[in-house]
Motif scaffolding. Sequence first.
Motif, short mmCIF file in Angstrom:
data_model
loop_
_atom_site.label_atom_id
_atom_site.label_comp_id
_atom_site.label_asym_id
_atom_site.label_seq_id
_atom_site.Cartn_x
_atom_site.Cartn_y
_atom_site.Cartn_z
N LEU A 6 4.69 9.88 34.54
CA LEU A 6 4.90 10.49 33.04
C LEU A 6 3.93 9.32 32.38
N PHE A 7 4.10 7.96 32.92
CA PHE A 7 3.00 6.73 32.09
C PHE A 7 2.00 7.90 31.71
N THR A 8 1.13 7.68 32.74
CA THR A 8 -0.06 8.60 33.19
C THR A 8 0.21 10.38 31.95
N LEU A 9 0.90 10.80 31.73
CA LEU A 9 0.47 11.95 31.01
C LEU A 9 0.37 11.81 29.23
N VAL A 10 0.88 10.77 29.27
CA VAL A 10 0.41 9.83 27.85
C VAL A 10 -0.94 10.09 27.68
N PRO A 11 -1.69 9.05 27.60
CA PRO A 11 -3.26 8.86 27.20
C PRO A 11 -3.92 10.41 27.51
N ALA A 12 -3.13 10.98 28.84
CA ALA A 12 -3.56 12.44 29.11
C ALA A 12 -3.67 13.84 27.94
N ILE A 13 -2.76 13.56 27.63
CA ILE A 13 -2.18 14.63 26.39
C ILE A 13 -3.07 14.36 24.99
N MET A 14 -2.85 12.61 24.77
CA MET A 14 -4.19 12.00 23.87
C MET A 14 -5.74 12.88 24.64
N ASP A 15 -5.95 13.25 25.69
CA ASP A 15 -7.51 12.72 25.90
C ASP A 15 -7.84 14.66 25.69
N MET A 16 -6.63 16.18 26.06
CA MET A 16 -6.14 16.77 25.92
C MET A 16 -6.09 17.21 24.06
N ILE A 17 -5.45 16.16 22.91
CA ILE A 17 -6.27 16.63 21.85
C ILE A 17 -6.91 16.22 21.26
N VAL A 18 -7.98 15.19 21.85
CA VAL A 18 -8.95 14.75 21.01
C VAL A 18 -10.30 15.60 21.85
N ASN A 19 -9.82 16.33 22.44
CA ASN A 19 -11.34 16.98 23.19
C ASN A 19 -10.95 18.83 22.43
N MET A 20 -9.69 19.10 22.08
CA MET A 20 -9.85 20.81 21.64
C MET A 20 -11.07 20.86 20.25
N VAL A 36 -6.03 5.74 18.34
CA VAL A 36 -4.37 5.80 19.27
C VAL A 36 -5.26 5.40 20.95
N ARG A 37 -6.03 6.28 21.54
CA ARG A 37 -6.18 6.44 22.40
C ARG A 37 -7.82 5.48 21.99
N ASN A 38 -7.81 5.21 21.72
CA ASN A 38 -9.27 4.73 21.27
C ASN A 38 -9.20 3.29 21.40
N MET A 39 -8.16 3.04 21.34
CA MET A 39 -7.12 0.95 21.42
C MET A 39 -6.66 1.28 23.17
N LEU A 40 -6.50 1.70 23.39
CA LEU A 40 -6.50 1.91 25.13
C LEU A 40 -7.46 0.88 25.88
N PRO A 41 -6.78 -0.17 26.82
CA PRO A 41 -8.68 -0.07 27.80
C PRO A 41 -9.42 0.94 28.36
N LEU A 42 -10.35 0.67 28.34
CA LEU A 42 -11.40 2.14 29.00
C LEU A 42 -11.65 2.84 28.55
N ALA A 43 -11.01 3.16 27.64
CA ALA A 43 -11.33 4.92 26.94
C ALA A 43 -12.42 5.12 26.32
N ASN A 44 -13.22 3.85 26.45
CA ASN A 44 -14.49 4.52 26.29
C ASN A 44 -15.29 5.11 27.83
N GLU A 45 -14.65 4.68 28.78
CA GLU A 45 -15.68 4.90 29.84
C GLU A 45 -14.82 6.10 30.42
N GLY A 46 -13.86 7.08 29.06
CA GLY A 46 -12.98 7.75 30.22
C GLY A 46 -11.83 7.75 31.12
N LEU A 47 -11.60 6.32 31.31
CA LEU A 47 -10.64 5.96 32.29
C LEU A 47 -9.06 5.57 31.63
N SER A 48 -9.07 6.27 29.92
CA SER A 48 -7.81 5.45 29.70
C SER A 48 -6.19 5.51 29.92
#
Length: 71
Positions: A6-20, A36-48
């Motif tokens: 469930l905790f992982t689902l939130v950034p996954a949905i954010m990634d989905m929206i950004v890549n639509m 918001v997604r880019n504020m998460l640590p490791l987002a630049n490496e695809g590990l948000s």
Amino acid sequence: MVISVLFTLVPAIMDMIVNMPAVVSKSSFGLAIAHVRNMLPLANEGLSWFIPMIVGLITGTIVFKIQEKAK
């Protein structure tokens, strides 16, 4: 494990929206989600998803230990 997913689902949905397609990702909603997604640590490496997964894993372990102790 459920809490971790469930905790992982939130950034996954954010990634989905950004890549639509651009109609969604370039809209004001898509740009806000990207910000918001880019504020998460490791987002630049695809590990948000990594830090929320670790937090969910720790939280799930604590909940499991408390439930086991209550039995």
